[in-house]
Design a protein around this motif. Structure first.
Motif, PDB file in Angstrom:
ATOM      1  N   TRP A  81       0.486  -1.096   0.020  1.00 37.47           N
ATOM      2  CA  TRP A  81       0.077  -0.134   0.402  1.00 37.47           C
ATOM      3  C   TRP A  81       0.928   1.395  -0.278  1.00 37.47           C
ATOM      4  N   GLN A  82       1.225   1.830  -0.969  1.00 33.91           N
ATOM      5  CA  GLN A  82       1.845   2.732  -1.440  1.00 33.91           C
ATOM      6  C   GLN A  82       1.255   4.267  -1.220  1.00 33.91           C
ATOM      7  N   ASP A  83       1.174   5.397   0.155  1.00 31.45           N
ATOM      8  CA  ASP A  83       1.184   6.289   0.039  1.00 31.45           C
ATOM      9  C   ASP A  83       1.798   6.905  -0.840  1.00 31.45           C
ATOM     10  N   PHE A  84       1.260   8.215  -1.381  1.00 29.89           N
ATOM     11  CA  PHE A  84       2.267   9.647  -1.600  1.00 29.89           C
ATOM     12  C   PHE A  84       2.157  10.023  -0.517  1.00 29.89           C
ATOM     13  N   MET A  85       3.762  10.650  -0.421  1.00 29.87           N
ATOM     14  CA  MET A  85       4.568  11.723   0.708  1.00 29.87           C
ATOM     15  C   MET A  85       3.888  12.798   0.749  1.00 29.87           C
ATOM     16  N   PHE A  86       2.415  12.488   1.326  1.00 24.26           N
ATOM     17  CA  PHE A  86       1.730  13.789   1.975  1.00 24.26           C
ATOM     18  C   PHE A  86       1.061  13.735   3.574  1.00 24.26           C
ATOM     19  N   ALA A  87       0.200  14.349   4.298  1.00 21.35           N
ATOM     20  CA  ALA A  87       0.034  14.270   5.618  1.00 21.35           C
ATOM     21  C   ALA A  87      -0.686  14.735   6.528  1.00 21.35           C
ATOM     22  N   ASN A  88      -1.554  15.261   6.972  1.00 22.92           N
ATOM     23  CA  ASN A  88      -2.433  16.539   7.287  1.00 22.92           C
ATOM     24  C   ASN A  88      -2.237  17.831   7.229  1.00 22.92           C
ATOM     25  N   PHE A  89      -1.106  17.687   6.928  1.00 21.75           N
ATOM     26  CA  PHE A  89      -0.936  19.794   6.240  1.00 21.75           C
ATOM     27  C   PHE A  89      -2.034  20.227   5.151  1.00 21.75           C
ATOM     28  N   ASP A  90      -2.357  21.066   4.522  1.00 22.65           N
ATOM     29  CA  ASP A  90      -3.564  22.092   4.084  1.00 22.65           C
ATOM     30  C   ASP A  90      -1.552  22.147   2.916  1.00 22.65           C
ATOM     31  N   TYR A  91      -1.667  21.639   1.708  1.00 26.28           N
ATOM     32  CA  TYR A  91      -0.428  21.798   0.932  1.00 26.28           C
ATOM     33  C   TYR A  91      -0.658  22.655  -0.076  1.00 26.28           C
ATOM     34  N   PRO A  92      -0.269  23.459  -0.508  1.00 23.44           N
ATOM     35  CA  PRO A  92      -0.137  24.561  -1.176  1.00 23.44           C
ATOM     36  C   PRO A  92       0.168  24.377  -2.974  1.00 23.44           C
ATOM     37  N   LEU A  93      -1.187  23.980  -3.208  1.00 21.29           N
ATOM     38  CA  LEU A  93      -1.150  23.149  -5.008  1.00 21.29           C
ATOM     39  C   LEU A  93      -1.035  24.030  -5.763  1.00 21.29           C
ATOM     40  N   ALA A  94      -1.776  25.904  -5.458  1.00 20.71           N
ATOM     41  CA  ALA A  94      -1.906  26.533  -6.110  1.00 20.71           C
ATOM     42  C   ALA A  94      -0.243  27.556  -6.361  1.00 20.71           C
ATOM     43  N   ASP A  95       0.648  27.257  -5.706  1.00 20.08           N
ATOM     44  CA  ASP A  95       1.887  28.273  -6.264  1.00 20.08           C
ATOM     45  C   ASP A  95       2.095  26.925  -7.506  1.00 20.08           C
ATOM     46  N   GLU A  96       2.466  27.452  -8.701  1.00 18.68           N
ATOM     47  CA  GLU A  96       3.166  26.391  -9.563  1.00 18.68           C
ATOM     48  C   GLU A  96       4.586  25.518  -9.995  1.00 18.68           C
ATOM     49  N   ARG A  97       5.418  26.441  -8.822  1.00 18.89           N
ATOM     50  CA  ARG A  97       6.472  25.162  -7.845  1.00 18.89           C
ATOM     51  C   ARG A  97       6.847  24.294  -7.972  1.00 18.89           C
ATOM     52  N   PHE A  98       5.352  24.692  -6.465  1.00 20.46           N
ATOM     53  CA  PHE A  98       5.050  23.175  -5.750  1.00 20.46           C
ATOM     54  C   PHE A  98       4.235  22.509  -6.164  1.00 20.46           C
ATOM     55  N   ARG A  99       3.418  23.022  -7.435  1.00 19.26           N
ATOM     56  CA  ARG A  99       2.641  22.138  -8.315  1.00 19.26           C
ATOM     57  C   ARG A  99       4.083  21.578  -9.191  1.00 19.26           C
ATOM     58  N   GLU A 100       5.012  21.517  -9.674  1.00 18.66           N
ATOM     59  CA  GLU A 100       5.225  21.173 -10.876  1.00 18.66           C
ATOM     60  C   GLU A 100       6.282  21.023  -9.882  1.00 18.66           C
ATOM     61  N   SER A 101       6.837  21.035  -9.098  1.00 19.75           N
ATOM     62  CA  SER A 101       7.860  19.276  -8.197  1.00 19.75           C
ATOM     63  C   SER A 101       6.664  18.242  -7.349  1.00 19.75           C
ATOM     64  N   VAL A 102       5.647  18.232  -7.364  1.00 19.42           N
ATOM     65  CA  VAL A 102       4.628  17.284  -6.785  1.00 19.42           C
ATOM     66  C   VAL A 102       4.404  16.388  -8.253  1.00 19.42           C
ATOM     67  N   GLU A 103       4.064  17.233  -9.470  1.00 25.23           N
ATOM     68  CA  GLU A 103       3.954  16.606 -10.252  1.00 25.23           C
ATOM     69  C   GLU A 103       5.695  15.900 -10.606  1.00 25.23           C
ATOM     70  N   ALA A 104       6.438  15.902 -10.598  1.00 26.83           N
ATOM     71  CA  ALA A 104       7.136  15.502 -11.042  1.00 26.83           C
ATOM     72  C   ALA A 104       7.711  14.276 -10.168  1.00 26.83           C
ATOM     73  N   GLU A 105       7.389  14.132  -8.785  1.00 26.86           N
ATOM     74  CA  GLU A 105       7.975  13.519  -7.544  1.00 26.86           C
ATOM     75  C   GLU A 105       6.770  12.065  -8.547  1.00 26.86           C
ATOM     76  N   ALA A 106       5.350  13.070  -8.570  1.00 28.57           N
ATOM     77  CA  ALA A 106       4.352  11.296  -8.118  1.00 28.57           C
ATOM     78  C   ALA A 106       4.535  10.991  -9.843  1.00 28.57           C
ATOM     79  N   GLN A 107       5.096  11.817 -10.919  1.00 26.15           N
ATOM     80  CA  GLN A 107       5.567  10.448 -11.867  1.00 26.15           C
ATOM     81  C   GLN A 107       6.678   9.910 -11.338  1.00 26.15           C
ATOM     82  N   ALA A 108       7.580   9.978 -11.495  1.00 30.46           N
ATOM     83  CA  ALA A 108       9.193   9.230 -10.691  1.00 30.46           C
ATOM     84  C   ALA A 108       7.902   8.093  -9.489  1.00 30.46           C
ATOM     85  N   VAL A 109       7.632   8.568  -9.026  1.00 29.98           N
ATOM     86  CA  VAL A 109       7.430   6.859  -7.895  1.00 29.98           C
ATOM     87  C   VAL A 109       6.454   6.308  -9.322  1.00 29.98           C
ATOM     88  N   LEU A 110       5.434   6.494  -9.591  1.00 34.57           N
ATOM     89  CA  LEU A 110       4.839   5.803 -10.120  1.00 34.57           C
ATOM     90  C   LEU A 110       5.712   4.696 -10.968  1.00 34.57           C
TER      91      LEU A 110
END
Length: 851
Positions: A386-415
């Protein structure tokens, strides 16, 4: 086509103030200590004797430098050299020969840098600066969080880093700082492979393997042909791939079909069959070959049919059309200080899980993505992930474009790494985000949002992941933390101190985490916690309590939770017992959490339960002490591990109290072969006098369960649960044994039910009629044979530099019980010590005879 030169030796580490403005030209004045890479600052301090594991180390307040000098020849003609960095925690700069070649702000990002033109041949220097995270937290405060959490500093939501080590209640430190994943040079010749994608699936009895590989020619010649080959239990098969030219690379794609393919199963239900895949490029003498790893063919579904809704029905996993009761634990880093254990250590840890009957491990969102080696071993050992993505409890700032790009690259790599693996079973957006929002009083839908409700499931679908996606754990229902809908985090029994009956009353559909207790380790682990001198204050010593988890802000900890059940099950006052007989207190404390866990899984595993599985929080302690782990910080099993090992075994018998309905006896055969055995029942009064018995032949199909009414087996009313209470209990011990042969010393499974409570008297070995003999076995091991006249409860077995295969078990009166012990050093075991909860003192058995 490629070779690796590991940069794993000769590293050193040093710290400095974050405002010192050092660079690679001005580092020689620092105090350097030896370091290991992959590794962390904490591992370097531990190795240098400057820090003791279990103490809190604030490593986020300093800059940490890591450097190594190495020789590496520049690239030959038609060759390229890449510097590979699999992960640096967290905000980092990398310098090669004093030139900055990388800036990174994610612990979870891997990097590939073309460095051929920068290599000097001899005397290269690689330096990595990990910036102090504490000062950086003060630079980020917007957008404002819509809810708060006490799990960790809320400003960490802006940084892609691990929360373990930064969560005061259960993982206060040390934080991960440094190159925690391997660093190496990769030389590529002739053809470079880019973006290998293998997806195995079943179509009836036929296996189909779809492949897509990017090929980049490093010389002048373009690839002329490509062929995929599969070898394994289903034979040897190959198929020519189509080559599609692009601007700078070619794409090889195709599908290989394997008739009557051998299927991959979780180890509890069958053989985890794997097939090796290789790629051949070119033809004749010019052929190049590349190993693409191993694949497994299996079907996986979240429930029994297309109408199964995870948000309502929870997870009811079906593999190859067979229902699988998923059970296991929340995984913790095997080396929480260094974070990158070697293959031998990691394999041993995963084999522990397999040997305990666990068929699923959850990688939680508070931790870090695991290595390819971890997933390779889970594929091999038949352990679902069972693989969680590395997010827990927080309200993450997805509206921040740099943060979004980082998350997309992270998810694509682990997938890309795990989506095609047979062991990958569940993808989960996060840990407790929806619950955190709801418990703060916000709309739980805010916790799902675009990140977990749209972006991550879309990326999973694009990656070809054929597994269920869960947006958050827990989730489902009007309130995401209600256990009878969707996915639960179940702590009714445990943190909320509900009675054992709540395990049934709660109607849990699937517990993504559950049953957190401060599990007391054995004596050796306790001794390591204490300063020199007398040990009368063991349980109150600060180092002992440092390992006990607690919810931040609560006036209780998980020692208190365990004590609650100690009082309920054993009828003692834990506080008084701890004061006047702390050895007895620890003895009972070790037993109680495991007994509670086994009872809960018995409720959930029975055929009439709506529960599809549960994962205990968690597998291994992060630090010395009474942590949540089933294993202590050194990896040694605690009592709870052994209780669960019997409860979770693929072939098992157990009993449940049905109140006025008496006692139900349950038998499970998860194995792929039919089961033919004898179910024997024994009833005893005064802990030794047999007052009833019954036996029935059991024939169970593969992957089947059955339940029996105990009094129907007896053929008479016996008030087996002592619910009617017309008088004193007619029996105080009920034994159910699943055997190939009558009264076998090594039954398939055996369980005990105590309708009137646990034995309170502590008796001498002679009064119990306990006999113990031991004979030498192979490779320094030994076989212990035990027999008693009376019931012996909670037997513990120990020997120097040895480990028993079974422990924390009980003895049926008059029936032999055999235990194998494995030598950990290779030296022969000379003697074995035996103790029990209802026995005074210890008994020693001398090992007799040659191997």
């Amino acid at each position: 086509m490629r070779s690796a030169e590991q940069l794993s030796r000769g590293w050193e580490a040093a710290s400095c103030s974050p405002d010192s403005h050092l660079d690679p030209d001005t580092l020689d004045g620092l105090e350097w200590i030896p370091a290991a890479v992959p590794g962390t600052a904490a591992a370097a301090l531990l190795g240098a004797g400057l820090w003791r594991q279990g103490e809190v180390a604030d490593l986020d307040g300093e800059d940490w430098w890591f450097r190594v000098r190495f020789d590496a020849a520049p690239p030959a003609e038609g060759e390229e050299v890449a510097l590979r960095l699999a992960g640096i925690a967290t905000v980092a700069e990398v310098f090669l020969n004093r030139r900055r070649v990388l800036e990174s702000d994610s612990m979870f990002a891997a990097h590939t840098l073309d460095v051929g033109s920068s290599l000097l041949g001899e005397g290269n220097e690689l330096a990595i600066r990990c910036r102090a995270l504490a000062p950086l937290l003060g630079t980020r405060s917007k957008p404002r969080a819509r809810w708060r959490t006490m799990l960790a500093d809320g400003r960490l939501r802006f940084f892609r880093t691990m929360l373990l080590g930064r969560a005061p209640g259960f993982a206060p430190g040390p934080p991960a700082v440094g190159p925690w994943r391997p660093v190496w040079l990769e030389r590529r010749r002739a053809v470079a492979l880019e973006g290998v994608r293998l997806r195995a699936r079943l179509s009836g009895d036929e296996g189909r393997l779809a492949v897509r590989v990017g090929l980049r020619a490093l010389g002048e010649a373009a690839p002329e042909a490509a062929e995929l080959e599969l070898e394994g239990p289903s034979g040897s098969h190959c198929v020519a791939l189509e080559l599609e030219p692009g601007n700078e690379e070619w794409v090889a794609r195709g599908e290989l079909r394997v008739p009557s393919v051998a299927r991959w199963w979780p180890h509890t239900h069958g053989e985890p069959v794997l097939h090796r895949v290789s790629l051949r490029i070119g033809s004749g003498a010019e052929t190049l070959s590349a190993d693409l790893g191993r694949v497994g063919f299996r079907d996986l579904a979240p429930g029994p049919g297309p109408d199964h809704a995870l948000d309502v029905d929870g997870l009811d996993l079906h593999v190859n059309g067979v229902r699988v009761f998923a059970r296991g634990a929340v995984w913790t880093p095997e080396d929480p200080v260094g974070l990158a254990p070697g293959e031998e250590r990691l394999r041993a840890a995963l084999e522990r899980a397999r040997d305990a009957g666990m068929n699923m491990l959850r990688i939680p969102g508070t931790a870090a993505y695991e290595s390819p080696l971890f997933h390779d071993l889970c594929d091999e050992l038949g352990i679902l992930v069972w693989q969680d993505f590395m997010f827990a409890n927080f309200d993450y700032p997805l509206a921040d474009e740099r943060f979004r790009e980082s998350v997309e690259a992270e998810a694509q790599a682990v997938l890309a790494s795990i989506a095609g693996r047979p062991s990958t079973a569940v993808l989960c957006g996060n840990s407790e985000v929806e619950q955190q929002a709801a418990m703060f009083g916000a709309d739980p839908a805010l916790g799902r949002g675009e990140l977990f409700g749209e972006l991550l499931p879309r990326l999973a679908a694009e990656a070809g992941a054929d597994v269920p996606y869960v947006p958050s754990a827990p989730c489902g229902g009007a309130r995401p933390f209600v256990p009878d809908r969707g996915i639960a985090n179940y702590y009714g029994v445990g943190g909320y101190r509900r009675p054992l009956s709540d395990a049934r009353l709660a109607g849990v559909r699937f517990a993504a985490e559950c049953l957190a207790f401060a599990n007391v380790p054995d004596e050796a682990a306790i001794d390591a916690l204490l300063p020199e001198g007398p040990a009368e204050a063991v349980v109150h010593h600060p180092r002992w309590k440092a390992g006990v988890p607690r919810d931040v802000g609560a006036g209780w900890d998980f020692d208190d939770v365990r004590d609650h059940y100690l009082a309920q099950l054993f009828g003692v006052d834990p506080g008084e017992l701890r004061r006047y007989d702390h050895d007895r207190y620890l003895q009972l404390s070790r037993a109680v959490s495991g007994e509670v866990m086994a009872a809960v899984f018995g409720e959930w595993r029975r055929a009439g339960s709506p529960c599809g599985g549960g994962l205990v929080l968690w597998m291994k302690d992060l630090a010395p002490g009474a942590g949540w782990g089933l294993l202590d910080h050194a990896g040694k099993p605690k009592c709870a591990y052994h209780h669960l090992r019997r409860a979770l075994a693929p072939v098992a018998v157990w009993m449940t109290d049905e109140g006025l309905g008496g006692v139900a006896v349950h038998v499970a055969n998860d194995a792929e072969e039919p089961l033919e055995a004898n179910l024997r029942i024994g009833l005893y009064a005064d802990w030794e006098q047999r007052v009833g018995d019954a036996a029935v032949d059991v024939a169970l199909a593969a992957h089947a369960t059955a339940s029996f009414d105990l009094e129907a087996l007896l053929g008479r009313f016996a008030d087996s649960s002592w619910a009617y209470r017309f008088g004193p209990p007619a029996q105080d011990l009920i034994v159910a044994s699943l055997e190939r042969e009558p009264n076998a010393a090594a039954p398939l499974s055996r369980c005990f039910h105590l309708p009137a409570g646990r034995p309170s008297a502590v008796e001498a070995p002679g009064r119990l009629g306990l006999e113990a003999s031991a004979t030498a076995a192979h490779e320094g091991g030994a076989r212990l044979l035990l027999r008693s006249d009376r019931f012996v409860y909670g037997v513990r077995v120990s020997a120097e530099q040895a480990e028993p295969e079974d422990d924390a078990f009980s003895l049926e009166p008059g029936v032999e019980h055999a235990v194998m012990l494995k030598s950990l050093s290779g030296a022969s075991i000379s003697s074995i010590s035996v103790s029990a909860l209802n026995m005074r003192g210890r008994m020693t058995a001398t090992v007799q005879g040659p191997v």
